[in-house]
Design an enzyme around this catalytic site. Structure first.
Site, PDB file in Angstrom:
ATOM      1  N   GLU A   1       0.568  -1.363   0.057  1.00  0.00           N
ATOM      2  CA  GLU A   1       0.024  -0.283  -0.068  1.00  0.00           C
ATOM      3  C   GLU A   1       0.889   1.396  -0.144  1.00  0.00           C
ATOM      4  O   GLU A   1       1.040   1.857   0.884  1.00  0.00           O
ATOM      5  CB  GLU A   1      -0.862   0.045   1.242  1.00  0.00           C
ATOM      6  CG  GLU A   1      -1.854  -1.113   1.299  1.00  0.00           C
ATOM      7  CD  GLU A   1      -2.847  -1.079   2.255  1.00  0.00           C
ATOM      8  OE1 GLU A   1      -4.016  -1.880   2.410  1.00  0.00           O
ATOM      9  OE2 GLU A   1      -2.800  -0.154   3.183  1.00  0.00           O
TER      10      GLU A   1
ATOM     11  N   GLU B   1      -5.407  -8.530   0.968  1.00  0.00           N
ATOM     12  CA  GLU B   1      -6.030  -8.302   2.418  1.00  0.00           C
ATOM     13  C   GLU B   1      -7.495  -7.971   2.287  1.00  0.00           C
ATOM     14  O   GLU B   1      -7.702  -7.025   1.117  1.00  0.00           O
ATOM     15  CB  GLU B   1      -5.253  -6.952   2.889  1.00  0.00           C
ATOM     16  CG  GLU B   1      -3.829  -6.947   3.619  1.00  0.00           C
ATOM     17  CD  GLU B   1      -3.429  -5.679   4.299  1.00  0.00           C
ATOM     18  OE1 GLU B   1      -4.167  -4.948   4.683  1.00  0.00           O
ATOM     19  OE2 GLU B   1      -2.192  -5.649   4.148  1.00  0.00           O
TER      20      GLU B   1
END
Length: 464
Positions: A171, A366
């Site tokens: 991320e 995720e």
């Protein structure tokens, strides 16, 4: 009236089922065996930055309890476990000599996983930058990207004989925009120019790191992004669609295009030029960033809805230059983070990525939800269960959404639930629980929640 049972679904043969964690969130042992300080050690000690002054000093004590945790993974039947390596354990100052004791821990962890038949998936960077590198400019500095390649080489040299899947970054949007834009994450800076420099140097770090890994022998190298599923408040409004394009450019295309097309989108560069002269972007950088990607990690939690509203303040430091765009508040059932629950957003996102950037296999690295789970350690009548029906419902809906994407032709190879354990949830400290395994932070006892047993059955059946 009786509810009709949900339709059974089966995932493709070889679909990978697993779970994910991150080093600073679970390891603890913040000063053990030569580990140096990270930006999260510093940030969590800054008054007012993390809920109740919580830190990752102990976290889940995974550093000392990893064998027990791997045994829990094996009991659940996990095929794969995605974990991150703490850069400050490997190079306490972010560069220079490698700390062998830090590598020893991951060596033991990988051996334990392999011995249990669990495939280790390594993420090299999940936000815990060595503080010394931040002191020299952090991700706003080109040096950090260059040092990352050295670090990647060192980790591969120790683990590459057993680890086949490598993820460079987790991320980078969060690292850049939340760390250097609105300052709610470490290192807590609020500077639009530094934000966009950080975006570029994170991408450059991926490119240089991927090259280093391949040169050392790695065959499966990827990156994990948290793309936003951005929708207009009014699909019939041209202004709202333009707001979507602006937000999509700052959140998604600024990463996807250089990674998978070898160049930044022109409209995004024009926007960024409002805040910086782009001097950090050098000839050849986009070619480095745009090297081959073998596997693309997708993290998804909730959708984003926007509208064009004159006078709206926009997304602030998390979306510089979005004045006049309203980010709509979430509606309907929410998670404990206040996030909207919309599984269909995952289907739309996976389809969009597959359509716009074809040919790259994906894995959900995720997906999960925080809810207010309860466990009474002092109740003599407690049966050792942690009911979490809301989480089971959330995961069921999102797995069905992932399966729907596969049925529409998306090349999705696996699903990793976030998270294996309750843990340090960054600026929220320990008050938000994402785990399918409950952690009693006072005793470090682990208690599988109902969602863990449900997930165990999903894996056994390869479906729902």
């Amino acid at each position: 009236m009786l509810e009709r049972p949900a339709t059974e679904v089966r995932f493709p043969e070889g679909f990978v089922w697993g779970a994910a964690t991150a080093a600073y969130q679970i390891e603890g042992a913040a000063r053990d065996d030569g580990r140096g300080p990270s930006i999260w050690d510093s940030f969590s000690r800054t008054p007012g930055k993390v809920h109740a002054g919580h830190t990752g000093d102990v976290a889940c004590d995974h550093y000392h309890r990893y064998r027990d945790d791997v045994a829990l993974m094996a009991d659940l039947g996990l095929h794969a476990y995605r974990f991150s390596v703490a850069w400050p354990r490997i190079q306490p100052d972010g560069s220079g000599p490698v700390n062998p004791r830090g590598l020893d821990f991951y060596d033991r962890l990988v051996d334990e996983l392999c011995g249990r038949g669990i495939d280790p998936i390594v993420t090299l960077y999940h936000w815990d930058l060595p503080q010394t590198l931040e002191d020299r400019g952090g991700w706003a500095s080109r040096e950090t990207a260059e040092r990352f390649a050295d670090y990647a080489t060192a980790v591969y040299a120790r683990l590459g004989d057993r680890v086949t899947t490598w993820t460079t970054l987790n991320e980078p949007w969060c690292s850049a925009y939340l760390g250097y834009g609105n300052g709610v994450h470490a290192p807590g800076r609020q500077d639009p120019a530094a934000t966009f420099a950080a975006v570029h140097h994170l991408l450059l770090a991926h490119g240089l790191g991927a090259r280093a890994l391949r040169a050392a022998g790695a065959t499966t190298v990827g990156i994990t992004l948290n793309p936003a599923a951005v929708f207009p408040a009014d699909p019939a409004s041209a202004a709202d669609e333009q707001a979507v394009r602006l937000v999509d450019g700052l959140h998604n295309r600024i990463f996807f295009d250089p990674l998978l097309r070898g160049r930044y989108p022109a409209d995004v560069l024009d926007h960024v030029a409002r805040f910086t002269d782009l001097a950090y972007l050098r000839d050849g950088d986009e070619k480095i960033i745009g090297g081959p990607v073998d596997l693309l990690g997708i993290n998804y939690y909730a959708p984003t809805y926007v509208a064009a509203r004159p006078g709206a303040v926009g997304g602030g430091g998390a979306y510089p230059g979005t004045e006049g765009v309203e980010f709509l508040p979430p509606v309907g059932p929410l998670t404990d983070m206040g996030w909207m629950i919309e599984p269909g957003g995952l289907t739309a996102l996976l389809e969009r990525v597959s359509h716009d950037y074809p040919g790259v296999p994906m894995i959900v690295t995720e997906n999960g939800a925080a809810f207010e789970d309860k466990f009474n350690r002092d109740d003599p009548d407690a049966d050792g269960r942690v009911p979490d029906a809301d989480r089971v419902s959330y995961l069921d809906g999102h797995l069905r959404a992932a399966h729907e994407a596969i049925s529409r032709g998306v090349d999705l190879r696996g699903y990793l639930v976030w998270s294996l354990l309750d843990n340090f949830e960054w600026a929220e400290g320990y008050r938000k629980r994402f785990g399918i395994i409950y952690v009693d932070y006072l005793t470090q006892r682990r208690v599988p929640k109902d969602s863990a047993r449900w997930y165990q059955e999903v894996i056994r059946r390869n479906g729902l």
